[in-house]
Every structure is written in C-alpha cells, then in structure tokens.
Design a protein around this motif. Structure first.
Motif, short mmCIF file in Angstrom:
data_model
loop_
_atom_site.label_atom_id
_atom_site.label_comp_id
_atom_site.label_asym_id
_atom_site.label_seq_id
_atom_site.Cartn_x
_atom_site.Cartn_y
_atom_site.Cartn_z
N ALA A 209 0.87 -1.18 0.00
CA ALA A 209 0.00 0.00 0.00
C ALA A 209 0.91 1.23 0.00
CB ALA A 209 -0.90 0.01 1.23
N PHE A 211 1.49 4.98 0.41
CA PHE A 211 0.86 6.12 1.07
C PHE A 211 1.47 7.43 0.56
CE2 PHE A 211 -0.61 2.93 3.91
CZ PHE A 211 -1.60 3.46 4.72
N ILE A 216 -3.94 6.28 0.63
CA ILE A 216 -3.35 5.19 -0.14
C ILE A 216 -3.54 5.51 -1.62
CG2 ILE A 216 -3.47 2.74 -0.74
CD1 ILE A 216 -4.34 2.15 2.10
#
Length: 358
Positions: A209, A211, A216
């Motif tokens: 994921a 960021f 996200i």
C-alpha cells in the motif's frame, strides 16, 4: 468486511487538530496470513495508520475490524496484536529470556508455559545461545531478533513492524529481510510492515500500500505497482523512473515535449483519459542504440552527463532539451565519455501512461 478479509480498515481518518488530516479515507481489507507493507515517505500517514491498528492512536472517524470483532475503541492491551519497533524498545535490565517472556508474564501465563514458549521462539529466531545475555551484550541484529521474538511469543493475531530494520547496516538489513520473510512463511501470521524503503517492500510483501499525504494512492502486488503505477507519485517513489510529458496525437502516437513523437501500445493508448499525460519508462527499459542497429525502438539522441559503474550494471545519466534521463545497462557495456552524444531507445511496450500532475 469482505468474506476474504481478516483485518479491515473502513474509511479511517485521523486528525490531531480538527483541521488537517494525518490520515484520510484509508480503507483496506487484509487477508489472514498476508504480508502487507505500508510504503511511503515520512509524514505520509503509514505509521499513524499502524498505530491506530495497534490501539496507540484512536481514529477520528472510521472503523477497524479484526476477525469480525470491532477493535476501533479497544485498548491496546486488549488486542492480541504484536508490535516490533525500530528502536527495539527492550528492557535494558532484563536478559533475553525475560524480555521475550514479558508479554506472557503480563498475560499471567503459567511459568512452565512461559519457559516452553520462550525457548521455542528463541529457537525460531536463532538466539537460544544468547538467552541469558542483556541487551547491551547483543549486536543490533541480535537485539532486533529479540524484539521480533517478543512480538511473536504470545501467538498474536497480527504482527505490526514499524521500520524495524532502519537502524541496521545494509548487509544485516538484507539478511533480516530474509529472516522475517522466512518466519512469516513458517508461522503464517498476518504481518503489516511499515517502511520507506522500496526494496524492502518489493522483496518481502504479498501486497504493497503506497501512502502519500495521508491516503493510499495504490494498493497491489509489488510487480503490478512497479509496472503499472496508478499515479506519477507512485511511479517516482517505487523504483527509478523517467517521465516524458506530452499528449496523444491524432494518429494515436504519443507526442512528447522533449523527444517528439513516439509509439506506444494500443493498450496504453486506451488508458489515456486526459489531454496532458506522462509516459513512464524505467531506466532498465532504455537501451543504447548502436550504429546500424535495426530501428524497432523509439529512439533519440542525448548527451552523457555522468556514469556510475556498479559492476553488474552501468548507470548513465544523460540529458536532452533540459530533461534529465537515467539509463541502466549491463555492466560489461562500454562506458561512454562524459559530454559525448549517445542514441537511446525504448520499445513501444516499455512505455506506461500515468496522469500528468495538474
């Protein structure tokens, strides 16, 4: 929560001042036994999200579910979640056995059970012969193994790791990456790993994921993110990159501001949804074009600015029309002289379309 989800973050927000969000609209379903990395720069919200899963921070909005149970307001000590910190956080006056057994002691487990679990866990991380040493008598890598053992000894539902290898040197860090992945495969425990190191995320994770600014931007397996980044930020942050800004011409080719018209695949043309777009080409997808070589590439001339020879590969920094380029070729390639002109090319299938920044 989906049927395959074990840990769910549902529309999570976190604000410390009520005005700006440190985490904004984070939703993710994590499968049981999955190894997922939260990757991003400092201040991107990845550690804050991890702290909310651990219970050390409380969401301003949204919910956290684990195995069907709502953990959103549950105190940290009531969550069966392990935590490994970057600074190890070991008790300096306790030996390895006592440090690893501490979570079981706090859970009031019988002494015989504590002894058996500690021995088993120390065997797993390769520290049995260091059981009676104090933290100051251990190397950084050994201390990190103690912290890892302490996070695993009570059979957590989820193990959280907050940049656990950041204090180690390169060789030891790479060794510990393999060790953590081995332990994950051996135990099948769900792991969430926070890092700003793209190599760690790529080499260890089932999914990553990415960021940025509390959100996200892309969630997928590492190779998909590398090959098909959803935004320019993702393409820049995960791996080296070259971006050519331009737009789609009437004949379906890509017209770049710096290198002119180049061919892209029909699949990439179909992904164009804006008048201004970026064409991403990774450094290893660029090639040196030799005189007389069959021109099946999008090719152009550039000036060599500097080179770095890594032995197995040669990194060439070049430029044209004010644009910097990075080209990575085999180490045995002839090193071009600084200031010389080289011809560079890439195949149409190497180009990936991402939206241009506003």
């Amino acid at each position: 929560m989906t049927r395959t989800s074990y840990l769910t973050l549902d529309n999570i927000y976190k604000s410390y001042d009520g005005l700006t969000n440190a985490v904004e609209d984070v939703s993710i379903d994590i499968r049981k036994g999955e190894f997922i990395s939260f990757l991003g720069p400092s201040g991107s919200g990845k550690t804050t999200t991890l702290m909310m899963i651990a219970g050390f921070e409380e969401p301003s909005h949204g919910g956290i579910m684990l195995a069907g149970n709502d953990l959103t307001r549950t105190k940290p000590w009531r969550r069966n979640i392990g935590m490994v910190f970057q600074n190890y956080a070991l008790f300096p006056h306790l030996n390895v056995i006592a440090n690893v057994g501490f979570p079981l002691k706090m859970r009031k487990r019988p002494p015989a059970e504590i002894a058996e679990r500690v021995k088993r866990t120390l065997d797993m991380v390769g520290l049995s012969s260091f059981a009676h040493r104090l933290p100051r008598e251990l190397s950084g890598g050994q201390q990190q193994r103690v912290a890892l053992a302490r996070g695993l000894v009570f059979d957590p539902d989820v193990l959280l790791l907050d940049e656990p290898l950041g204090a180690l040197d390169k060789n030891l860090r790479e060794h510990m990456q393999f060790e953590i992945k081995r332990i994950h495969q051996e135990l099948g425990v769900t792991m969430i790993y926070v890092t700003h190191d793209q190599t760690e995320a790529m080499s260890m994770s089932d999914r990553v994921a990415v960021f940025n600014k509390g959100r996200i931007e892309h969630l997928a397996d590492p190779l998909e993110i590398y090959r098909y980044p959803s935004t320019k930020f993702v393409g820049e942050f995960l791996g080296d990159s070259n971006f050519f800004t331009g737009g789609l011409a009437a004949d379906g080719t890509f017209s770049a501001d710096t290198i002119g018209t180049v061919r892209i695949t029909p699949a990439e043309r179909a992904r164009v949804i804006a008048s201004r777009i970026e064409l991403l080409v990774r450094p290893e997808q660029l090639q040196l074009i030799e005189p007389g070589q069959k021109d099946e590439f999008n090719s152009f001339d550039a000036t060599v600015r500097s080179t770095v020879n890594y032995g197995d590969s040669l990194l060439i920094m070049a430029g044209l029309a004010g644009q910097a380029l990075r080209l990575r070729v085999r180490g045995e390639s002839q090193v071009p002289a600084v200031g010389s002109t080289i011809r560079i090319g890439f195949r149409p299938e190497a180009g990936r379309i991402v939206p241009a920044h506003p």
